[in-house]
Write a protein that holds these residues in place. Structure first.
Motif, PDB file in Angstrom:
ATOM      1  N   LEU A 119       0.800  -1.234   0.000  1.00 54.10           N
ATOM      2  CA  LEU A 119       0.000   0.000   0.000  1.00 54.10           C
ATOM      3  C   LEU A 119       0.830   1.280   0.000  1.00 54.10           C
ATOM      4  CD1 LEU A 119      -2.974  -0.944   2.360  1.00 54.10           C
ATOM      5  CD2 LEU A 119      -2.931  -0.905  -0.141  1.00 54.10           C
ATOM      6  N   ARG A 120       2.100   1.212   0.458  1.00 55.44           N
ATOM      7  CA  ARG A 120       2.949   2.411   0.429  1.00 55.44           C
ATOM      8  C   ARG A 120       3.328   2.805  -0.996  1.00 55.44           C
ATOM      9  NH1 ARG A 120       7.500   1.171   2.096  1.00 55.44           N
ATOM     10  NH2 ARG A 120       7.103  -0.999   2.669  1.00 55.44           N
ATOM     11  N   TYR A 121       3.140   1.878  -1.952  1.00 52.07           N
ATOM     12  CA  TYR A 121       3.601   2.155  -3.321  1.00 52.07           C
ATOM     13  C   TYR A 121       2.488   2.575  -4.273  1.00 52.07           C
ATOM     14  CZ  TYR A 121       7.744  -0.140  -1.583  1.00 52.07           C
ATOM     15  OH  TYR A 121       8.842  -0.465  -0.841  1.00 52.07           O
ATOM     16  N   VAL A 162      16.425   3.284  11.125  1.00 52.78           N
ATOM     17  CA  VAL A 162      16.033   3.686   9.762  1.00 52.78           C
ATOM     18  C   VAL A 162      16.727   4.982   9.312  1.00 52.78           C
ATOM     19  CG1 VAL A 162      13.798   2.485   9.837  1.00 52.78           C
ATOM     20  CG2 VAL A 162      13.897   4.919  10.409  1.00 52.78           C
ATOM     21  N   ARG A 163      17.151   5.819  10.284  1.00 53.49           N
ATOM     22  CA  ARG A 163      17.816   7.075   9.896  1.00 53.49           C
ATOM     23  C   ARG A 163      19.306   6.868   9.621  1.00 53.49           C
ATOM     24  NH1 ARG A 163      14.717  11.862  11.297  1.00 53.49           N
ATOM     25  NH2 ARG A 163      12.821  11.162  12.320  1.00 53.49           N
ATOM     26  N   VAL A 164      19.934   5.946  10.388  1.00 54.20           N
ATOM     27  CA  VAL A 164      21.387   5.791  10.259  1.00 54.20           C
ATOM     28  C   VAL A 164      21.768   4.380   9.777  1.00 54.20           C
ATOM     29  CG1 VAL A 164      23.606   5.979  11.460  1.00 54.20           C
ATOM     30  CG2 VAL A 164      21.684   7.437  12.169  1.00 54.20           C
ATOM     31  N   GLY A 165      21.333   3.355  10.526  1.00 55.50           N
ATOM     32  CA  GLY A 165      21.772   1.988  10.246  1.00 55.50           C
ATOM     33  C   GLY A 165      21.411   1.520   8.849  1.00 55.50           C
ATOM     34  N   LEU A 166      20.125   1.657   8.510  1.00 52.48           N
ATOM     35  CA  LEU A 166      19.644   1.134   7.231  1.00 52.48           C
ATOM     36  C   LEU A 166      20.303   1.835   6.025  1.00 52.48           C
ATOM     37  CD1 LEU A 166      17.682  -1.088   6.421  1.00 52.48           C
ATOM     38  CD2 LEU A 166      15.814   0.550   6.594  1.00 52.48           C
ATOM     39  N   PRO A 167      20.369   3.189   6.022  1.00 50.06           N
ATOM     40  CA  PRO A 167      21.034   3.833   4.877  1.00 50.06           C
ATOM     41  C   PRO A 167      22.502   3.427   4.745  1.00 50.06           C
ATOM     42  CG  PRO A 167      19.744   5.455   6.108  1.00 50.06           C
ATOM     43  CD  PRO A 167      19.729   4.188   6.918  1.00 50.06           C
ATOM     44  N   SER A 174      24.821  -2.227  -2.352  1.00 49.50           N
ATOM     45  CA  SER A 174      24.788  -1.866  -3.784  1.00 49.50           C
ATOM     46  C   SER A 174      24.051  -0.541  -3.941  1.00 49.50           C
ATOM     47  CB  SER A 174      24.047  -2.949  -4.591  1.00 49.50           C
ATOM     48  OG  SER A 174      22.673  -2.912  -4.272  1.00 49.50           O
ATOM     49  N   PRO A 175      24.150   0.112  -5.104  1.00 45.82           N
ATOM     50  CA  PRO A 175      23.393   1.366  -5.309  1.00 45.82           C
ATOM     51  C   PRO A 175      21.887   1.150  -5.141  1.00 45.82           C
ATOM     52  CG  PRO A 175      25.059   1.094  -7.012  1.00 45.82           C
ATOM     53  CD  PRO A 175      25.059  -0.186  -6.224  1.00 45.82           C
ATOM     54  N   GLY A 176      21.372   0.010  -5.619  1.00 48.67           N
ATOM     55  CA  GLY A 176      19.929  -0.270  -5.500  1.00 48.67           C
ATOM     56  C   GLY A 176      19.505  -0.363  -4.045  1.00 48.67           C
ATOM     57  N   TRP A 177      20.316  -1.028  -3.233  1.00 51.18           N
ATOM     58  CA  TRP A 177      19.976  -1.164  -1.812  1.00 51.18           C
ATOM     59  C   TRP A 177      20.217   0.145  -1.060  1.00 51.18           C
ATOM     60  CZ3 TRP A 177      16.901  -4.554   0.317  1.00 51.18           C
ATOM     61  CH2 TRP A 177      16.690  -5.762  -0.331  1.00 51.18           C
ATOM     62  N   ARG A 178      21.139   0.971  -1.547  1.00 52.83           N
ATOM     63  CA  ARG A 178      21.324   2.290  -0.921  1.00 52.83           C
ATOM     64  C   ARG A 178      20.030   3.101  -1.060  1.00 52.83           C
ATOM     65  NH1 ARG A 178      25.917   5.042  -3.379  1.00 52.83           N
ATOM     66  NH2 ARG A 178      24.500   5.380  -5.096  1.00 52.83           N
ATOM     67  N   GLU A 179      19.424   3.018  -2.255  1.00 55.19           N
ATOM     68  CA  GLU A 179      18.151   3.711  -2.507  1.00 55.19           C
ATOM     69  C   GLU A 179      17.078   3.226  -1.523  1.00 55.19           C
ATOM     70  OE1 GLU A 179      16.620   6.634  -4.370  1.00 55.19           O
ATOM     71  OE2 GLU A 179      18.425   5.842  -5.325  1.00 55.19           O
ATOM     72  N   VAL A 180      16.968   1.906  -1.384  1.00 57.87           N
ATOM     73  CA  VAL A 180      15.964   1.325  -0.477  1.00 57.87           C
ATOM     74  C   VAL A 180      16.258   1.741   0.963  1.00 57.87           C
ATOM     75  CG1 VAL A 180      15.034  -0.852   0.460  1.00 57.87           C
ATOM     76  CG2 VAL A 180      15.540  -0.657  -1.973  1.00 57.87           C
ATOM     77  N   GLY A 181      17.526   1.703   1.335  1.00 53.19           N
ATOM     78  CA  GLY A 181      17.927   2.022   2.709  1.00 53.19           C
ATOM     79  C   GLY A 181      17.538   3.434   3.119  1.00 53.19           C
ATOM     80  N   SER A 187       9.251   6.432   4.094  1.00 56.92           N
ATOM     81  CA  SER A 187       8.052   5.868   3.451  1.00 56.92           C
ATOM     82  C   SER A 187       7.114   5.248   4.500  1.00 56.92           C
ATOM     83  CB  SER A 187       8.495   4.824   2.417  1.00 56.92           C
ATOM     84  OG  SER A 187       7.434   3.971   2.071  1.00 56.92           O
ATOM     85  N   ILE A 188       7.674   4.491   5.449  1.00 57.28           N
ATOM     86  CA  ILE A 188       6.856   3.846   6.489  1.00 57.28           C
ATOM     87  C   ILE A 188       6.238   4.911   7.401  1.00 57.28           C
ATOM     88  CG2 ILE A 188       6.931   2.291   8.499  1.00 57.28           C
ATOM     89  CD1 ILE A 188       9.407   0.944   7.075  1.00 57.28           C
ATOM     90  N   ARG A 189       7.059   5.886   7.816  1.00 56.53           N
ATOM     91  CA  ARG A 189       6.597   6.940   8.725  1.00 56.53           C
ATOM     92  C   ARG A 189       5.473   7.752   8.068  1.00 56.53           C
ATOM     93  NH1 ARG A 189      11.036   9.491   8.810  1.00 56.53           N
ATOM     94  NH2 ARG A 189      12.309   8.270  10.229  1.00 56.53           N
ATOM     95  N   GLU A 190       5.687   8.148   6.820  1.00 52.05           N
ATOM     96  CA  GLU A 190       4.680   8.987   6.142  1.00 52.05           C
ATOM     97  C   GLU A 190       3.382   8.221   5.912  1.00 52.05           C
ATOM     98  OE1 GLU A 190       6.673  10.497   2.641  1.00 52.05           O
ATOM     99  OE2 GLU A 190       8.132  11.458   3.969  1.00 52.05           O
TER     100      GLU A 190
END
Ligand SMILES: C[S@@+](CC[C@H](N)C(=O)[O-])C[C@H]1O[C@@H](n2cnc3c(N)ncnc32)[C@H](O)[C@@H]1O
Length: 226
Positions: A119-121, A162-167, A174-181, A187-190
């Protein structure tokens, strides 16, 4: 960046890193989701946003049912097809390319429906909920897994992650996972700040709505009947 672009590079590594970045909780949440689905072996379940087919495989293994998995990412489905083959479930699971917002099925086509992190997407979560409910036969189960927002003492730890660890972790993969991180926390908070999931489900005519928070609220499963 839209969801199609976001998931395109993730297919081959999705399962490994989704598990790692959720501290091993993600498969446990899917198992709980599947345990809420009431179906018989002769039934067919639609798994929307099936991605690499993790829920579809779990459903078919636990319930013996047929599953149609639908996703808009050709790349995620490609990995899903390999996983279905490796599990020897080609006779039970069919994976199709499609959009959750306009499902290519008649009303009441499925005994039950599951969806995961969807639903977030979508542009209009209320309309998407109505579209998902439409294709389930009367009395059938609908069940969802989504990331939750932990409360109390767990919330500062979640915010830090989510602010530090995940990014940082995402960037090392990888660049793709950097985007997700970097994308996931906001996205979850909003999403949870803007929508009340029970209202969305109610608005789609879903009854007997129940929910369970898992892993201190990091995971959230809702289920009900149409
Ligand atoms: C985080 S992945 C979850 C995959 C899988 N269900 C799981 O449990 O791992 C989210 C999936 O939703 C899909 N998705 C997002 N928006 C969609 C839409 N409108 N229609 C179909 N699939 C969508 C993405 O392509 C992606 O594969």
């Amino acid at each position: 960046m839209d969801a199609v672009e976001l998931f395109a590079p993730l297919g081959p590594t999705y399962d490994r890193y989704a598990r790692l970045l959720s501290f091993g909780q993600d498969p446990r949440w899917r198992r709980f989701l599947v345990s809420r689905v009431e179906v018989e072996a002769e039934d067919t379940v639609l798994d929307v946003a099936t991605g690499t087919a993790a829920v579809a495989i779990e459903l078919s293994k636990r319930r013996g049912c047929r599953v149609v998995g639908l996703d808009q990412s050709a790349e995620m489905l490609e990995t899903g097809r390999r996983r279905v083959e490796a599990a020897g479930l080609e006779d039970h699971i069919e994976l199709i390319h499609g959009n959750a917002e306009r499902l290519p099925f008649e009303d009441g086509s499925f005994a039950a429906l599951t969806f995961t992190y969807l639903l977030r997407y979508v542009a209009d979560p209320a309309a998407t909920m109505r579209e998902l409910a439409r294709v389930i036969r009367p009395g059938g189960t609908i069940a969802m897994l989504e990331f939750g927002l932990p409360s109390g003492l767990a919330r500062p730890a979640w915010e830090l992650y989510v602010r530090v660890g995940l990014p940082v972790l995402g960037a090392t993969i990888s660049p793709g996972w950097r985007e997700v991180g970097s994308f996931l926390g906001p996205s979850i908070r909003e999403f949870h700040g803007r929508y009340d999931l029970r209202e969305l489900w109610d608005g789609a005519g879903i009854k007997e709505i129940r929910s369970k928070r898992l892993s201190l609220g990091g995971g959230l499963v809702l289920w009900g009947r149409v």
